[in-house]
Motif scaffolding. Sequence first.
Motif, PDB file in Angstrom:
ATOM      1  N   ALA B   5     -57.416-100.237  -7.748  1.00  0.00           N
ATOM      2  CA  ALA B   5     -58.376 -99.184  -8.045  1.00  0.00           C
ATOM      3  C   ALA B   5     -57.872 -98.336  -9.200  1.00  0.00           C
ATOM      4  O   ALA B   5     -56.672 -98.028  -9.279  1.00  0.00           O
ATOM      5  CB  ALA B   5     -58.606 -98.311  -6.817  1.00  0.00           C
ATOM      6  N   GLN B   6     -58.806 -97.964 -10.072  1.00  0.00           N
ATOM      7  CA  GLN B   6     -58.465 -97.090 -11.197  1.00  0.00           C
ATOM      8  C   GLN B   6     -59.533 -96.019 -11.344  1.00  0.00           C
ATOM      9  O   GLN B   6     -60.713 -96.266 -11.073  1.00  0.00           O
ATOM     10  CB  GLN B   6     -58.381 -97.872 -12.516  1.00  0.00           C
ATOM     11  N   SER B   7     -59.086 -94.872 -11.802  1.00  0.00           N
ATOM     12  CA  SER B   7     -60.055 -93.823 -12.144  1.00  0.00           C
ATOM     13  C   SER B   7     -59.474 -92.928 -13.220  1.00  0.00           C
ATOM     14  O   SER B   7     -58.239 -92.824 -13.357  1.00  0.00           O
ATOM     15  CB  SER B   7     -60.406 -92.994 -10.893  1.00  0.00           C
ATOM     16  N   PRO B   8     -60.330 -92.304 -14.045  1.00  0.00           N
ATOM     17  CA  PRO B   8     -61.765 -92.538 -14.096  1.00  0.00           C
ATOM     18  C   PRO B   8     -62.077 -93.878 -14.774  1.00  0.00           C
ATOM     19  O   PRO B   8     -61.171 -94.529 -15.278  1.00  0.00           O
ATOM     20  CB  PRO B   8     -62.255 -91.360 -14.942  1.00  0.00           C
ATOM     21  N   ARG B   9     -63.293 -94.292 -14.786  1.00  0.00           N
ATOM     22  CA  ARG B   9     -63.671 -95.528 -15.478  1.00  0.00           C
ATOM     23  C   ARG B   9     -63.874 -95.286 -16.964  1.00  0.00           C
ATOM     24  O   ARG B   9     -63.629 -96.162 -17.780  1.00  0.00           O
ATOM     25  CB  ARG B   9     -64.943 -96.107 -14.872  1.00  0.00           C
ATOM     26  N   TYR B  10     -64.324 -94.093 -17.291  1.00  0.00           N
ATOM     27  CA  TYR B  10     -64.561 -93.739 -18.689  1.00  0.00           C
ATOM     28  C   TYR B  10     -64.077 -92.312 -18.931  1.00  0.00           C
ATOM     29  O   TYR B  10     -64.159 -91.469 -18.042  1.00  0.00           O
ATOM     30  CB  TYR B  10     -66.055 -93.824 -19.047  1.00  0.00           C
ATOM     31  N   LYS B  11     -63.571 -92.103 -20.156  1.00  0.00           N
ATOM     32  CA  LYS B  11     -63.119 -90.761 -20.511  1.00  0.00           C
ATOM     33  C   LYS B  11     -63.285 -90.583 -22.012  1.00  0.00           C
ATOM     34  O   LYS B  11     -62.867 -91.448 -22.798  1.00  0.00           O
ATOM     35  CB  LYS B  11     -61.665 -90.566 -20.102  1.00  0.00           C
ATOM     36  N   ILE B  12     -63.873 -89.448 -22.393  1.00  0.00           N
ATOM     37  CA  ILE B  12     -63.999 -89.118 -23.805  1.00  0.00           C
ATOM     38  C   ILE B  12     -63.294 -87.787 -24.014  1.00  0.00           C
ATOM     39  O   ILE B  12     -63.599 -86.809 -23.316  1.00  0.00           O
ATOM     40  CB  ILE B  12     -65.477 -89.017 -24.240  1.00  0.00           C
ATOM     41  N   ILE B  13     -62.362 -87.762 -24.944  1.00  0.00           N
ATOM     42  CA  ILE B  13     -61.648 -86.518 -25.239  1.00  0.00           C
ATOM     43  C   ILE B  13     -61.527 -86.373 -26.743  1.00  0.00           C
ATOM     44  O   ILE B  13     -61.747 -87.323 -27.503  1.00  0.00           O
ATOM     45  CB  ILE B  13     -60.241 -86.493 -24.607  1.00  0.00           C
ATOM     46  N   GLU B  14     -61.164 -85.163 -27.163  1.00  0.00           N
ATOM     47  CA  GLU B  14     -60.907 -84.929 -28.580  1.00  0.00           C
ATOM     48  C   GLU B  14     -59.418 -85.137 -28.850  1.00  0.00           C
ATOM     49  O   GLU B  14     -58.583 -84.992 -27.955  1.00  0.00           O
ATOM     50  CB  GLU B  14     -61.343 -83.524 -28.966  1.00  0.00           C
ATOM     51  N   LYS B  15     -59.118 -85.472 -30.097  1.00  0.00           N
ATOM     52  CA  LYS B  15     -57.707 -85.661 -30.454  1.00  0.00           C
ATOM     53  C   LYS B  15     -56.942 -84.372 -30.180  1.00  0.00           C
ATOM     54  O   LYS B  15     -57.483 -83.270 -30.245  1.00  0.00           O
ATOM     55  CB  LYS B  15     -57.560 -86.095 -31.911  1.00  0.00           C
ATOM     56  N   ARG B  16     -55.709 -84.567 -29.824  1.00  0.00           N
ATOM     57  CA  ARG B  16     -54.756 -83.508 -29.466  1.00  0.00           C
ATOM     58  C   ARG B  16     -54.943 -83.003 -28.026  1.00  0.00           C
ATOM     59  O   ARG B  16     -54.114 -82.246 -27.550  1.00  0.00           O
ATOM     60  CB  ARG B  16     -54.789 -82.322 -30.437  1.00  0.00           C
ATOM     61  N   GLN B  17     -56.007 -83.453 -27.350  1.00  0.00           N
ATOM     62  CA  GLN B  17     -56.134 -83.105 -25.934  1.00  0.00           C
ATOM     63  C   GLN B  17     -55.258 -84.033 -25.098  1.00  0.00           C
ATOM     64  O   GLN B  17     -54.718 -85.028 -25.595  1.00  0.00           O
ATOM     65  CB  GLN B  17     -57.601 -83.200 -25.489  1.00  0.00           C
ATOM     66  N   SER B  18     -55.132 -83.706 -23.835  1.00  0.00           N
ATOM     67  CA  SER B  18     -54.364 -84.545 -22.933  1.00  0.00           C
ATOM     68  C   SER B  18     -55.307 -85.233 -21.945  1.00  0.00           C
ATOM     69  O   SER B  18     -56.435 -84.776 -21.707  1.00  0.00           O
ATOM     70  CB  SER B  18     -53.333 -83.714 -22.173  1.00  0.00           C
ATOM     71  N   VAL B  19     -54.831 -86.346 -21.381  1.00  0.00           N
ATOM     72  CA  VAL B  19     -55.639 -87.105 -20.434  1.00  0.00           C
ATOM     73  C   VAL B  19     -54.706 -87.813 -19.456  1.00  0.00           C
ATOM     74  O   VAL B  19     -53.553 -88.131 -19.795  1.00  0.00           O
ATOM     75  CB  VAL B  19     -56.534 -88.126 -21.182  1.00  0.00           C
ATOM     76  N   ALA B  20     -55.204 -88.035 -18.261  1.00  0.00           N
ATOM     77  CA  ALA B  20     -54.414 -88.738 -17.252  1.00  0.00           C
ATOM     78  C   ALA B  20     -55.271 -89.790 -16.571  1.00  0.00           C
ATOM     79  O   ALA B  20     -56.459 -89.562 -16.312  1.00  0.00           O
ATOM     80  CB  ALA B  20     -53.859 -87.763 -16.220  1.00  0.00           C
ATOM     81  N   PHE B  21     -54.635 -90.932 -16.283  1.00  0.00           N
ATOM     82  CA  PHE B  21     -55.306 -92.026 -15.595  1.00  0.00           C
ATOM     83  C   PHE B  21     -54.568 -92.285 -14.286  1.00  0.00           C
ATOM     84  O   PHE B  21     -53.350 -92.168 -14.210  1.00  0.00           O
ATOM     85  CB  PHE B  21     -55.274 -93.303 -16.444  1.00  0.00           C
ATOM     86  N   TRP B  22     -55.332 -92.702 -13.297  1.00  0.00           N
ATOM     87  CA  TRP B  22     -54.751 -92.933 -11.975  1.00  0.00           C
ATOM     88  C   TRP B  22     -54.943 -94.379 -11.556  1.00  0.00           C
ATOM     89  O   TRP B  22     -55.967 -95.007 -11.878  1.00  0.00           O
ATOM     90  CB  TRP B  22     -55.418 -91.990 -10.980  1.00  0.00           C
ATOM     91  N   CYS B  23     -53.984 -94.925 -10.835  1.00  0.00           N
ATOM     92  CA  CYS B  23     -54.049 -96.305 -10.375  1.00  0.00           C
ATOM     93  C   CYS B  23     -53.526 -96.403  -8.949  1.00  0.00           C
ATOM     94  O   CYS B  23     -52.461 -95.850  -8.624  1.00  0.00           O
ATOM     95  CB  CYS B  23     -53.214 -97.214 -11.274  1.00  0.00           C
ATOM     96  N   ASN B  24     -54.261 -97.116  -8.127  1.00  0.00           N
ATOM     97  CA  ASN B  24     -53.810 -97.417  -6.766  1.00  0.00           C
ATOM     98  C   ASN B  24     -53.708 -98.934  -6.637  1.00  0.00           C
ATOM     99  O   ASN B  24     -54.728 -99.625  -6.708  1.00  0.00           O
ATOM    100  CB  ASN B  24     -54.785 -96.852  -5.743  1.00  0.00           C
ATOM    101  N   PRO B  25     -52.513 -99.482  -6.466  1.00  0.00           N
ATOM    102  CA  PRO B  25     -52.355-100.945  -6.460  1.00  0.00           C
ATOM    103  C   PRO B  25     -52.783-101.559  -5.134  1.00  0.00           C
ATOM    104  O   PRO B  25     -53.105-100.862  -4.170  1.00  0.00           O
ATOM    105  CB  PRO B  25     -50.846-101.108  -6.665  1.00  0.00           C
ATOM    106  N   ILE B  26     -52.772-102.860  -5.106  1.00  0.00           N
ATOM    107  CA  ILE B  26     -53.041-103.592  -3.874  1.00  0.00           C
ATOM    108  C   ILE B  26     -51.920-103.295  -2.886  1.00  0.00           C
ATOM    109  O   ILE B  26     -50.735-103.261  -3.270  1.00  0.00           O
ATOM    110  CB  ILE B  26     -53.154-105.095  -4.156  1.00  0.00           C
ATOM    111  N   SER B  27     -52.291-103.090  -1.636  1.00  0.00           N
ATOM    112  CA  SER B  27     -51.315-102.771  -0.613  1.00  0.00           C
ATOM    113  C   SER B  27     -50.234-103.847  -0.537  1.00  0.00           C
ATOM    114  O   SER B  27     -50.531-105.045  -0.490  1.00  0.00           O
ATOM    115  CB  SER B  27     -52.021-102.647   0.739  1.00  0.00           C
ATOM    116  N   GLY B  28     -48.989-103.407  -0.565  1.00  0.00           N
ATOM    117  CA  GLY B  28     -47.873-104.342  -0.472  1.00  0.00           C
ATOM    118  C   GLY B  28     -47.344-104.820  -1.806  1.00  0.00           C
ATOM    119  O   GLY B  28     -46.313-105.495  -1.873  1.00  0.00           O
TER     120      GLY B  28
END
Lengths: 115, 114
Positions: B5-28
């Motif tokens: 699982a990943q989120s968000p699916r889409y992200k639009i930001i301006e240059k010099r801004q910060s952004v973070a992505f999240w990931c949840n792997p398959i169990s195990g």
Amino acid sequence: SQQGEEDPQALSIQEGENATMNCSYKTSINNLQWYRQNSGRGLVHLILIRSNEREKHSGRLRVTLDTSKKSSSLLITASRAADTASYFCATDPSAGGTSYGKLTFGQGTILTVHP
Amino acid sequence: EAGVAQSPRYKIIEKRQSVAFWCNPISGHATLYWYQQILGQGPKLLIQFQNNGVVDDSQLPKDRFSAERLKGVDSTLKIQPAKLEDSAVYLCASSLPVPPYEQYFGPGTRLTVT
């Protein structure tokens, strides 16, 4: 850096025809893998061939590996419209029998299968 | 079996801004990977974790990119500050921690930096 280079960059065929894609790489490998990517299902693992194997089959897929030429080919037989996607080869460059899963992907071949 | 699982699916930001992505792997799946895929290219490995530890981050631009995997499960990838050339799809993958490390990919996050 992209180790694998696929050829051709794009391939257009009719349903029922066979599709062949080639991949060349530069360094010794532990294994080579093929992936498919389309907008609906993302990047999906298709088949893995180890460096000591020459040919492998999975359903309509046939993969060959020639380590002396540092090349591999993926053959899709009796293609379907649903096979339309980008296909990538990925090499695990670990040599000496050790694999760490550090894949290096090629640029991909865009396959279009017309109904 | 639930996939990566990943989120968000889409992200639009301006240059010099910060952004973070999240990931949840398959169990195990103890091994987790972050890839960057620029349009028209194959995925490029940014960082590989085994449980909490970093196995390889040789292609991670460490001046602006950072990643962590607390408790050996979920992971976040951060970009600060973003540049135009960071526009790409960021893919997370996971695998069992044994060869041949067959990787299962998430749907990715498409980042556009304007």
